[in-house]
Design a protein around this motif. Structure first.
Motif, PDB file in Angstrom:
ATOM      1  N   UNK A  98       8.492   7.272  -2.485  1.00  0.00           N
ATOM      2  CA  UNK A  98       8.724   7.953  -1.202  1.00  0.00           C
ATOM      3  C   UNK A  98       9.237   6.955  -0.167  1.00  0.00           C
ATOM      4  N   UNK A  99       9.941   7.458   0.807  1.00  0.00           N
ATOM      5  CA  UNK A  99      10.407   6.615   1.904  1.00  0.00           C
ATOM      6  C   UNK A  99       9.346   6.696   3.004  1.00  0.00           C
ATOM      7  N   UNK A 124       0.838  -1.210   0.000  1.00  0.00           N
ATOM      8  CA  UNK A 124       0.000   0.000   0.000  1.00  0.00           C
ATOM      9  C   UNK A 124       0.866   1.249   0.000  1.00  0.00           C
ATOM     10  N   UNK A 125       1.918   1.257   0.808  1.00  0.00           N
ATOM     11  CA  UNK A 125       2.792   2.433   0.858  1.00  0.00           C
ATOM     12  C   UNK A 125       3.462   2.656  -0.498  1.00  0.00           C
ATOM     13  N   UNK A 137       1.611   8.274   5.485  1.00  0.00           N
ATOM     14  CA  UNK A 137       2.076   8.608   4.142  1.00  0.00           C
ATOM     15  C   UNK A 137       2.646  10.025   4.148  1.00  0.00           C
ATOM     16  N   UNK A 138       3.554  10.322   3.216  1.00  0.00           N
ATOM     17  CA  UNK A 138       4.008  11.707   3.096  1.00  0.00           C
ATOM     18  C   UNK A 138       2.820  12.592   2.715  1.00  0.00           C
ATOM     19  N   UNK A 139       2.924  13.888   2.994  1.00  0.00           N
ATOM     20  CA  UNK A 139       1.801  14.770   2.694  1.00  0.00           C
ATOM     21  C   UNK A 139       1.321  14.585   1.261  1.00  0.00           C
TER      22      UNK A 139
END
Lengths: 135, 135
Positions: free
Chosen positions: A102-103, A94-95, A118-120
Motif C-alpha cells: 500500500x502507499x 512498520x508501514x 494505515x489504509x483501512x
C-alpha cells in the motif's frame, strides 16, 4: 510474516463535534490533564487536544472546517472512539510490514515525531502510527 | 465536582464479528500476545480476547449469540473501536462521581476485578470501569 516492532499504544482518539463543549467532561469529571491543544492543517483543518490518561494518552479530535473525512465520519458514524495510534521505532518499516504494497503517506511535521495513517484494515479499525525511536 | 480518582486506562475494546477471523491480524501482524480468551454470559453471551498492547491492553469483543446490544451495535455502527475501560481504585465511588444519580450495575464475578459500564455519556463514548485497588 514477521511482526513489525510495536512499542505500545501512543494514544486513543475520540472524535467530537465541539472540543470546547466536550473538554470539561475529560478534564473536570475524568480529571485528565491537558498535554497540548493545537489546530493543524491536516484533513482541511482539525483541532487536537491531547490528554494524559496515565499509561496512555487520550486525544480529542474535531474538524475545524465544514468538509473532509472527519466531517464525513461525524455524519455517518457520529462521535466516539475514532482511532488507535501505535508507537513504532521505524515508521517506514512498520508501514511496509503492516500494509504491504500500500502507499502510506508519512506526515513529517519537522521537529516532531512522524506519523502515518494505515489504509483501512480489518474490523474497520483506523490505525495511526507514530515514530518514536527506541532509546 | 471533584474528579474521581482514575488510575489509568485498563483496555481499549474493539468490536468484531468473528474473533477467529480477526485474531491473526492482531497476533501475527501486530504481534500482540494473547493474555486471555474466554466466553462469558454477559449481554447474552460474548467472547473476549485480551491482548497485550504494551502499556495498555487491547480487547477483542464478539457476541456469541444472535441478539443483544453487541449484535445491535454491529448492525448499526459496524465493527471497530467500541469502548474504553478506565481503572479505578473504588468502583462505587467512581460510578457515583462519573454518573451522578444514575443506576450503575456493578458486575462482581467473584475472584476477579469488579466492572461496570457507565450510562451513555458525552460524545457517545462507551466507558467501562474496572476496580483495581491501589497497591
Amino acid at each position: 510474516m514477521a511482526a513489525t516492532t510495536i512499542s505500545g499504544v501512543d494514544h486513543v482518539a475520540i472524535l467530537v463535534r465541539d472540543i470546547d463543549a466536550s473538554l470539561p467532561h475529560y478534564t473536570g469529571t475524568l480529571g485528565f490533564r491537558v498535554i497540548s491543544d493545537e489546530s493543524i492543517a491536516v484533513s482541511g483543518g482539525i483541532r487536537l487536544v491531547l490528554l494524559d490518561g496515565g499509561n496512555v494518552k487520550v486525544q480529542l479530535v474535531s474538524p475545524t472546517v465544514s468538509t473532509g473525512p472527519f466531517v464525513e465520519t461525524l455524519a455517518t458514524r457520529g462521535e466516539g472512539l475514532h482511532h488507535i495510534c501505535l508507537t513504532v521505532p521505524d515508521i517506514e518499516r512498520a508501514a511496509a510490514d503492516l500494509a504491504p504494497g500500500a502507499k502510506v503517506a508519512i506526515n513529517d511535521p519537522g521537529g516532531r515525531p512522524r506519523t502515518a495513517f494505515l489504509p483501512p484494515g480489518p474490523n474497520d479499525l483506523i490505525t495511526e502510527l507514530v515514530e518514536i525511536p527506541n532509546l
